[in-house]
Design a protein around this motif. Structure first.
Motif, PDB file in Angstrom:
ATOM      1  N   MET A   1      -4.438  -9.677  -7.911  1.00 45.74           N
ATOM      2  CA  MET A   1      -4.856 -10.004  -6.550  1.00 45.74           C
ATOM      3  C   MET A   1      -5.520 -11.374  -6.535  1.00 45.74           C
ATOM      4  SD  MET A   1      -6.131  -6.343  -5.094  1.00 45.74           S
ATOM      5  CE  MET A   1      -6.876  -5.831  -6.620  1.00 45.74           C
ATOM      6  N   ASP A   2      -5.009 -12.202  -5.653  1.00 44.02           N
ATOM      7  CA  ASP A   2      -5.461 -13.582  -5.570  1.00 44.02           C
ATOM      8  C   ASP A   2      -6.970 -13.654  -5.314  1.00 44.02           C
ATOM      9  OD1 ASP A   2      -5.034 -16.338  -5.466  1.00 44.02           O
ATOM     10  OD2 ASP A   2      -5.014 -16.300  -3.273  1.00 44.02           O
ATOM     11  N   PHE A  26      -1.583 -14.378  -8.405  1.00 40.48           N
ATOM     12  CA  PHE A  26      -0.276 -15.050  -8.339  1.00 40.48           C
ATOM     13  C   PHE A  26      -0.449 -16.575  -8.346  1.00 40.48           C
ATOM     14  CE2 PHE A  26       0.465 -14.792  -3.387  1.00 40.48           C
ATOM     15  CZ  PHE A  26      -0.706 -15.484  -3.177  1.00 40.48           C
ATOM     16  N   GLN A  55       2.089 -12.835 -12.363  1.00 39.52           N
ATOM     17  CA  GLN A  55       2.790 -12.837 -11.076  1.00 39.52           C
ATOM     18  C   GLN A  55       2.968 -14.265 -10.552  1.00 39.52           C
ATOM     19  OE1 GLN A  55       1.299 -11.531  -7.145  1.00 39.52           O
ATOM     20  NE2 GLN A  55       2.681  -9.791  -7.374  1.00 39.52           N
ATOM     21  N   ASN A  82       6.364 -12.134  -6.568  1.00 45.79           N
ATOM     22  CA  ASN A  82       5.717 -11.683  -5.342  1.00 45.79           C
ATOM     23  C   ASN A  82       6.668 -11.852  -4.157  1.00 45.79           C
ATOM     24  OD1 ASN A  82       4.236 -12.000  -2.754  1.00 45.79           O
ATOM     25  ND2 ASN A  82       2.525 -11.392  -4.051  1.00 45.79           N
ATOM     26  N   LYS A 162       7.252  -7.226  -6.622  1.00 42.63           N
ATOM     27  CA  LYS A 162       6.293  -6.515  -5.764  1.00 42.63           C
ATOM     28  C   LYS A 162       6.585  -6.905  -4.324  1.00 42.63           C
ATOM     29  CE  LYS A 162       1.668  -5.196  -4.839  1.00 42.63           C
ATOM     30  NZ  LYS A 162       1.146  -6.147  -3.838  1.00 42.63           N
ATOM     31  N   HIS A 190       4.488  -1.826  -1.427  1.00 43.56           N
ATOM     32  CA  HIS A 190       3.341  -1.610  -0.548  1.00 43.56           C
ATOM     33  C   HIS A 190       3.891  -1.059   0.772  1.00 43.56           C
ATOM     34  CE1 HIS A 190      -0.246  -3.639   1.747  1.00 43.56           C
ATOM     35  NE2 HIS A 190      -0.262  -2.339   1.823  1.00 43.56           N
ATOM     36  N   TYR A 198      -2.827  -5.879   6.680  1.00 39.81           N
ATOM     37  CA  TYR A 198      -3.529  -4.761   6.025  1.00 39.81           C
ATOM     38  C   TYR A 198      -3.991  -3.732   7.055  1.00 39.81           C
ATOM     39  CZ  TYR A 198      -3.288  -7.609   1.910  1.00 39.81           C
ATOM     40  OH  TYR A 198      -2.800  -8.338   0.858  1.00 39.81           O
ATOM     41  N   ASN A 224       2.287   1.811  -3.404  1.00 34.70           N
ATOM     42  CA  ASN A 224       1.044   1.056  -3.235  1.00 34.70           C
ATOM     43  C   ASN A 224       0.587   1.096  -1.775  1.00 34.70           C
ATOM     44  OD1 ASN A 224       0.311  -2.386  -2.813  1.00 34.70           O
ATOM     45  ND2 ASN A 224      -1.072  -0.947  -3.802  1.00 34.70           N
ATOM     46  N   GLY A 225      -0.717   1.247  -1.624  1.00 37.40           N
ATOM     47  CA  GLY A 225      -1.322   1.178  -0.296  1.00 37.40           C
ATOM     48  C   GLY A 225      -2.308   2.299  -0.050  1.00 37.40           C
ATOM     49  N   ASP A 226      -3.586   1.935  -0.006  1.00 36.68           N
ATOM     50  CA  ASP A 226      -4.666   2.855   0.371  1.00 36.68           C
ATOM     51  C   ASP A 226      -4.961   3.946  -0.658  1.00 36.68           C
ATOM     52  OD1 ASP A 226      -4.461   1.409   2.764  1.00 36.68           O
ATOM     53  OD2 ASP A 226      -3.162   2.917   3.676  1.00 36.68           O
ATOM     54  N   ILE A 247      -3.368   0.454  -7.665  1.00 36.12           N
ATOM     55  CA  ILE A 247      -4.630   0.557  -6.923  1.00 36.12           C
ATOM     56  C   ILE A 247      -5.202  -0.845  -6.782  1.00 36.12           C
ATOM     57  CG2 ILE A 247      -6.967   1.515  -6.881  1.00 36.12           C
ATOM     58  CD1 ILE A 247      -5.982   3.893  -8.472  1.00 36.12           C
ATOM     59  N   GLY A 248      -5.425  -1.254  -5.544  1.00 36.75           N
ATOM     60  CA  GLY A 248      -5.949  -2.590  -5.285  1.00 36.75           C
ATOM     61  C   GLY A 248      -7.388  -2.554  -4.828  1.00 36.75           C
ATOM     62  N   ARG A 249      -7.580  -2.548  -3.512  1.00 38.19           N
ATOM     63  CA  ARG A 249      -8.922  -2.729  -2.946  1.00 38.19           C
ATOM     64  C   ARG A 249      -9.918  -1.666  -3.370  1.00 38.19           C
ATOM     65  NH1 ARG A 249      -6.814  -3.003   2.981  1.00 38.19           N
ATOM     66  NH2 ARG A 249      -5.395  -1.526   1.971  1.00 38.19           N
TER      67      ARG A 249
HETATM   68  C1  LIG Z   1      -7.958 -10.109  -1.715  1.00 42.14           C
HETATM   69  C2  LIG Z   1      -6.554  -9.640  -1.951  1.00 42.14           C
HETATM   70  C3  LIG Z   1      -5.694 -10.421  -2.706  1.00 42.14           C
HETATM   71  C4  LIG Z   1      -4.385  -9.994  -2.947  1.00 42.14           C
HETATM   72  N1  LIG Z   1      -3.581 -10.776  -3.717  1.00 42.14           N
HETATM   73  C5  LIG Z   1      -2.345 -10.310  -4.058  1.00 42.14           C
HETATM   74  C6  LIG Z   1      -1.515 -11.047  -4.944  1.00 42.14           C
HETATM   75  O1  LIG Z   1      -1.867 -12.148  -5.407  1.00 42.14           O
HETATM   76  N2  LIG Z   1      -0.330 -10.517  -5.269  1.00 42.14           N
HETATM   77  C7  LIG Z   1       0.097  -9.289  -4.779  1.00 42.14           C
HETATM   78  O2  LIG Z   1       1.182  -8.843  -5.132  1.00 42.14           O
HETATM   79  N3  LIG Z   1      -0.654  -8.607  -3.915  1.00 42.14           N
HETATM   80  C8  LIG Z   1      -1.863  -9.081  -3.554  1.00 42.14           C
HETATM   81  N4  LIG Z   1      -2.635  -8.342  -2.706  1.00 42.14           N
HETATM   82  C9  LIG Z   1      -2.120  -7.071  -2.160  1.00 42.14           C
HETATM   83  C10 LIG Z   1      -2.500  -5.909  -3.060  1.00 42.14           C
HETATM   84  O3  LIG Z   1      -1.896  -6.056  -4.324  1.00 42.14           O
HETATM   85  C11 LIG Z   1      -2.043  -4.578  -2.473  1.00 42.14           C
HETATM   86  O4  LIG Z   1      -0.657  -4.626  -2.301  1.00 42.14           O
HETATM   87  C12 LIG Z   1      -2.696  -4.277  -1.148  1.00 42.14           C
HETATM   88  O5  LIG Z   1      -4.071  -4.590  -1.153  1.00 42.14           O
HETATM   89  C13 LIG Z   1      -2.531  -2.780  -0.795  1.00 42.14           C
HETATM   90  O6  LIG Z   1      -3.032  -1.962  -1.832  1.00 42.14           O
HETATM   91  P1  LIG Z   1      -4.503  -1.310  -1.753  1.00 42.14           P
HETATM   92  O7  LIG Z   1      -4.561  -0.516  -0.478  1.00 42.14           O
HETATM   93  O8  LIG Z   1      -4.598  -0.447  -2.979  1.00 42.14           O
HETATM   94  O9  LIG Z   1      -5.469  -2.433  -1.734  1.00 42.14           O
HETATM   95  C14 LIG Z   1      -3.932  -8.758  -2.421  1.00 42.14           C
HETATM   96  C15 LIG Z   1      -4.805  -7.988  -1.656  1.00 42.14           C
HETATM   97  C16 LIG Z   1      -6.100  -8.411  -1.416  1.00 42.14           C
HETATM   98  C17 LIG Z   1      -7.009  -7.540  -0.589  1.00 42.14           C
END
Ligand SMILES: Cc1cc2nc3c(=O)[nH]c(=O)nc-3n(C[C@H](O)[C@H](O)[C@H](O)COP(=O)(O)O)c2cc1C
Length: 335
Positions: A1-2, A26, A55, A82, A162, A190, A198, A224-226, A247-249
């Motif tokens: 995640m960036d 990325f 990525q 990406n 992705k 996602h 989002y 992916n998502g939530d 798992i992201g956020r």
């Molecule tokens: C701050 C931030 C930066 C992100 N950067 C990237 C990224 O660089 N590459 C990517 O594939 N997804 C990126 N995402 C998306 C997440 O990988 C993910 O797909 C998205 O947040 C949904 O998953 P979650 O609900 O588990 O967060 C980013 C999301 C956030 C919130």
């Protein structure tokens, strides 16, 4: 995640959560192939972080090819493309999630990325690549020489994608088969469209449809998502017959989200915050333009569940070093 999954973040998350796989932030293939050597900082990692996937994003197939060779030389365990980012500066140039609207270009990008891995296996060196500057080639060579022997050897690393379920509406039955034609090692999906950014909830039924389309292929499918806990992760994997989830956020400020059972002997999130802050400082302080600023959001996340989070966070947001973070958290009796 960036802006989040930098080297220190991944080190700490691997150490305390041990997720099965992690991705770098990325980086733009156009930027790197036009000489922006500073972008290579996104591709710093340490050996504890394996398997580690790099990525990349962009729109220029020949740059993806060259960057795939570079990433092989850097010892990564995989290259991920990406095709999901909705950010204006990415999608407006046709990259990220905008590639869902240009499936021919998306396919060309996957093909060329795979060709870049093949080039490396065939002996093409980074210094042979037409758009990689001497400065970048030198940095890559130095990092390559520092790798353990096993990761200096030629290996066919996987290429994955992705993406999202659509651009302005879900288009699973058109989009996913176009990707599957190129047999990526994995598709992480996602469950939102680009237009949703989002907002709303991820649509797992669409993710389930994609899994059906991929059944019988060798492409692994990740949803992916939530996903907000390991229990939800297991439930999603079973319900939608996935190979895994990302798992992201929900991981922000909580490396333990990836851990099956956390014991009382495990360090508290506050001591992890100090270690993270110290590692951030140690990793980057020698760099030009070093700033502690990007670390501060992590500090806010680590304390978000305590009653006086606002007050503690306000102080942490003034911190400039691991030692200052320790002092603040000690003063509040958190460590
Ligand atoms: C701050 C931030 C930066 C992100 N950067 C990237 C990224 O660089 N590459 C990517 O594939 N997804 C990126 N995402 C998306 C997440 O990988 C993910 O797909 C998205 O947040 C949904 O998953 P979650 O609900 O588990 O967060 C980013 C999301 C956030 C919130």
């Amino acid at each position: 995640m960036d802006g989040v999954t930098d080297l220190p973040y991944r080190h700490i998350y691997k150490k305390y959560g041990n997720p099965a796989v992690m991705y770098t932030e990325f980086a733009s293939v156009e930027g790197l192939c036009r000489g922006a050597a500073q972008l290579l900082k996104d591709f710093l990692y340490d050996e504890t972080q394996r398997p580690i996937v790099a990525q990349i994003y962009g729109t220029t197939p020949k740059f993806f090819r060259q960057m795939a060779t570079v990433l092989c030389e850097l010892g990564f365990d995989g290259v991920d493309i990406n095709m999901g980012c909705p950010a204006k500066n990415v999608a407006h140039s046709g990259a990220g999630a905008a590639l869902i609207k240009t499936p021919d270009l998306a396919q060309e990008i996957v093909r060329e990325t795979k060709a870049g891995v093949e080039d490396w296996l065939q002996g093409i060196a980074v210094s042979d690549l037409p758009d990689i500057t001497t400065e970048i080639a030198k940095i890559v060579q130095t990092r390559h020489d520092a790798l353990p022997q096993a990761y200096q050897e030629k290996r066919a690393i996987p290429v994955s994608v992705k993406t999202r379920v659509g651009y302005d509406k879900p288009v699973i039955s058109d989009w996913i088969p176009r990707l599957l034609e190129l047999a990526p090692a994995c598709i992480a999906l996602h469950g939102r469209t680009l237009r949703q950014q989002y907002s709303g909830l991820a649509d797992w039924e669409r993710i389930g449809e994609a899994v059906e389309l991929a059944s019988g292929t060798n492409t692994l499918m990740l949803g992916n998502g939530d996903v907000d806990s390991l229990a939800t992760a297991h439930e999603r994997i079973t319900t939608y017959k996935l190979d895994g989830v990302l798992i992201g956020r929900a991981s922000f400020g909580n490396p333990y989200i990836f851990k099956e059972a956390v014991s009382v002997d495990d360090p508290s999130l506050f001591s992890i915050a100090i270690e993270h802050a110290q590692l951030f400082e140690d990793t980057y302080q020698q760099n030009d333009h070093y700033a502690f600023l990007p670390m501060r959001k992590n500090l806010g996340w680590y304390v978000r569940s305590i009653p006086n989070a606002k007050e503690v966070r306000a102080e942490l947001f003034q911190a400039n070093s691991g030692e200052q973070v320790r002092t603040i958290l000690t003063r509040y009796g958190l460590v």
